[in-house]
Write an enzyme that holds these catalytic residues in place. Structure first.
Site, PDB file in Angstrom:
ATOM      1  N   ASP A   1       1.117  -1.146  -0.278  1.00  0.00           N
ATOM      2  CA  ASP A   1       0.300   0.301  -0.035  1.00  0.00           C
ATOM      3  C   ASP A   1       0.954   1.024   0.472  1.00  0.00           C
ATOM      4  OD1 ASP A   1      -3.427   0.936   0.992  1.00  0.00           O
ATOM      5  OD2 ASP A   1      -1.329   2.019   1.018  1.00  0.00           O
TER       6      ASP A   1
ATOM      7  N   ASN B   1      -2.192  12.932  -4.461  1.00  0.00           N
ATOM      8  CA  ASN B   1      -3.323  13.103  -4.781  1.00  0.00           C
ATOM      9  C   ASN B   1      -3.804  14.984  -4.754  1.00  0.00           C
ATOM     10  OD1 ASN B   1      -4.515  10.878  -6.560  1.00  0.00           O
ATOM     11  ND2 ASN B   1      -5.248  10.302  -5.335  1.00  0.00           N
TER      12      ASN B   1
ATOM     13  N   ASP C   1      -2.237   9.201 -10.869  1.00  0.00           N
ATOM     14  CA  ASP C   1      -2.999   7.566 -11.450  1.00  0.00           C
ATOM     15  C   ASP C   1      -1.006   7.745 -12.190  1.00  0.00           C
ATOM     16  OD1 ASP C   1      -4.932   8.248 -11.039  1.00  0.00           O
ATOM     17  OD2 ASP C   1      -5.767   8.526 -12.898  1.00  0.00           O
TER      18      ASP C   1
ATOM     19  N   GLU D   1      -4.756   2.796  -4.036  1.00  0.00           N
ATOM     20  CA  GLU D   1      -3.875   1.856  -3.985  1.00  0.00           C
ATOM     21  C   GLU D   1      -3.306   0.794  -3.535  1.00  0.00           C
ATOM     22  OE1 GLU D   1      -4.351   3.275  -0.750  1.00  0.00           O
ATOM     23  OE2 GLU D   1      -3.192   3.928  -0.374  1.00  0.00           O
TER      24      GLU D   1
HETATM   25  P1  GH3 Z   1      -2.057   5.293   4.709  1.00  0.00           P
HETATM   26  O1  GH3 Z   1      -0.265   5.519   4.396  1.00  0.00           O
HETATM   27  O2  GH3 Z   1      -2.365   5.472   5.352  1.00  0.00           O
HETATM   28  O3  GH3 Z   1      -1.915   4.292   3.650  1.00  0.00           O
HETATM   29  O4  GH3 Z   1      -2.091   6.621   3.516  1.00  0.00           O
HETATM   30  P2  GH3 Z   1      -2.830   7.057   2.030  1.00  0.00           P
HETATM   31  O5  GH3 Z   1      -3.313   8.375   2.188  1.00  0.00           O
HETATM   32  O6  GH3 Z   1      -2.246   6.137   0.928  1.00  0.00           O
HETATM   33  O7  GH3 Z   1      -4.685   5.979   2.078  1.00  0.00           O
HETATM   34  P3  GH3 Z   1      -5.966   6.641   1.678  1.00  0.00           P
HETATM   35  O8  GH3 Z   1      -6.460   5.357   2.392  1.00  0.00           O
HETATM   36  O9  GH3 Z   1      -6.604   7.574   3.291  1.00  0.00           O
HETATM   37  O10 GH3 Z   1      -5.842   7.077   0.778  1.00  0.00           O
HETATM   38  C1  GH3 Z   1      -5.714   6.473  -0.533  1.00  0.00           C
HETATM   39  C2  GH3 Z   1      -6.092   7.436  -1.081  1.00  0.00           C
HETATM   40  O11 GH3 Z   1      -5.563   7.141  -2.678  1.00  0.00           O
HETATM   41  C3  GH3 Z   1      -7.168   8.399  -1.686  1.00  0.00           C
HETATM   42  C4  GH3 Z   1      -7.879   7.918  -2.604  1.00  0.00           C
HETATM   43  O12 GH3 Z   1      -8.055   9.344  -3.660  1.00  0.00           O
HETATM   44  C5  GH3 Z   1      -6.676   7.356  -3.240  1.00  0.00           C
HETATM   45  N1  GH3 Z   1      -6.494   6.428  -4.674  1.00  0.00           N
HETATM   46  C6  GH3 Z   1      -7.447   5.120  -4.354  1.00  0.00           C
HETATM   47  N2  GH3 Z   1      -7.498   5.003  -6.294  1.00  0.00           N
HETATM   48  C7  GH3 Z   1      -6.923   6.080  -6.488  1.00  0.00           C
HETATM   49  C8  GH3 Z   1      -6.633   5.920  -7.968  1.00  0.00           C
HETATM   50  O13 GH3 Z   1      -6.676   5.035  -9.261  1.00  0.00           O
HETATM   51  N3  GH3 Z   1      -6.030   7.077  -8.770  1.00  0.00           N
HETATM   52  C9  GH3 Z   1      -5.553   7.861  -7.758  1.00  0.00           C
HETATM   53  N4  GH3 Z   1      -5.119   9.234  -8.651  1.00  0.00           N
HETATM   54  N5  GH3 Z   1      -5.893   8.470  -6.458  1.00  0.00           N
HETATM   55  C10 GH3 Z   1      -6.379   7.012  -6.149  1.00  0.00           C
HETATM   56 MG    MG Z   2      -2.182   4.476   1.489  1.00  0.00          MG
HETATM   57 MG    MG Z   3      -5.155   2.409   1.126  1.00  0.00          MG
END
Ligand code: GH3
Ligand code: MG
Ligand code: MG
Ligand code: MG
Length: 312
Positions: free
Chosen positions: A182, A190, A199, A226
């Site tokens: 992760d 983002n 992305d 992610e």
């Molecule tokens: P942590 O270290 O705890 O994992 O923090 P984090 O910010 O990585 O985790 P969190 O679960 O808070 O956020 C995950 C983010 O991933 C939020 C979401 O917008 C982003 N995300 C998920 N799928 C995609 C995607 O297909 N493209 C993009 N650009 N962002 C994505």
């Molecule tokens: Mg994460």
């Molecule tokens: Mg996650």
């Protein structure tokens, strides 16, 4: 495929003069022609090589043309063979029997040259149609198991394939491990650089993982957002830690291009190995339990400061 030169045709005829004449006609029409003297020889060639068209005499010593057609259909070839029977049998019952044996069409002997070529032409249309259908099916299958953004396998594939990996590992008493990965603080990328950069980082991370493992034995699937799962057959806990650590370091040591110059991207990892105590569970349930344990280990990596590998 647009012309006869790309079609391999097997001509089966026991009478040498007729065989020579037909062979010459078919070559002139552009077919890649091979010949056989009887049904047995023809069947062996068909099973060994890839033919798209079969033109076979009906009456031959040994295996006759009708039996050959039946045997070919029974063999369930991976690609379609269009079969044309050459026959002096002209009762309706005989023709029905020939078609029911698996022939696609028939031409009465002595064959009129232009009729024969026209009927083979019709056969080529069927062969082409079957080819494009098969290609489209392969493409659709690939799309149905691939994550469109990152090109890794998707969640559907993970669910189905992990159960099969568990089954194989149990049957042969081999180790199987999973790594849950992760990206750290990905939301910030983002937020600061925009979704498109997010992305791109996701794709780079996926690429990095795919390159770091032994494909196609090891494989990577997007679990969601992610989060990714790396499935490592033939790999125990210690081996899986090495793989996860390698990917962690590759990621941390190689800043990725982003909006305002290169940014450091790190990821956290959770490792788990399939345990034999779970032998009473179904393969699918054991796969899910494996992922849950990898996820719990990942959670520990996050809690302990991220950019690290934890094994459950
Ligand atoms: P942590 O270290 O705890 O994992 O923090 P984090 O910010 O990585 O985790 P969190 O679960 O808070 O956020 C995950 C983010 O991933 C939020 C979401 O917008 C982003 N995300 C998920 N799928 C995609 C995607 O297909 N493209 C993009 N650009 N962002 C994505
Ligand atoms: Mg994460
Ligand atoms: Mg996650
Ligand atoms: Mg004959």
């Amino acid at each position: 495929m647009t012309d006869a030169t790309q079609f391999r045709l097997l001509l089966v005829e026991d009478e040498p003069t007729q065989r020579k004449l037909a062979e010459r006609l078919l070559r002139r029409a552009g077919y890649v022609v091979e010949t056989a003297n009887d049904g047995e020889e023809a069947l062996a060639k068909i099973l060994a090589g890839e033919f798209q068209l079969l033109l076979t005499d009906w009456d031959m010593p040994g295996m006759d043309g009708k039996t050959l057609c039946r045997r070919v259909r029974e063999a369930n070839l991976p690609t379609y063979l269009y079969m044309l029977l050459l026959t002096s049998h002209d009762s309706t019952d005989d023709l029905v029997a020939g078609l029911e044996a698996g022939a696609d069409d028939y031409v009465k002997k002595p064959a009129n040259e232009s009729e024969l070529l026209a009927r083979l032409n019709a056969g080529r249309r069927i062969v082409r149609l079957e080819q494009s259908l098969r290609e489209a099916n392969t493409q659709i299958h690939l799309l149905s198991i691939t994550d469109p953004l990152t090109g890794t396998f998707n969640r559907r594939y993970l669910n189905e394939q992990l159960a099969l990996e568990v089954e194989r590992a149990r049957r042969y008493h081999r180790p199987l491990s999973a790594v849950m990965a992760d990206l750290d603080r990905f939301k910030r990328i983002n937020d600061e650089c925009g979704h498109q950069t997010g992305d791109e980082v996701l794709c780079r991370f996926a690429q990095l993982m795919k390159e770091a493992v032994r494909q196609p034995l090891d494989w990577v699937a997007r679990y969601g957002g992610e989060e990714f799962v790396i499935v490592l057959p033939e790999t125990d806990r210690a081996g899986a830690i090495v793989v996860a650590e390698k990917i962690r370091a590759l990621c941390a040591d190689n800043p990725m291009a982003a909006c305002s110059g290169p940014i450091e991207v790190t990821a956290s990892f959770g490792v788990a190995e399939l345990v034999s105590e779970a032998a009473t569970q179904s393969h699918a349930a054991a796969g899910e339990a494996l992922l849950r344990r990898a996820d719990a280990a990942l959670y520990t990596s996050k809690n302990e400061g991220r950019n690290r590998v934890t094994a459950g």
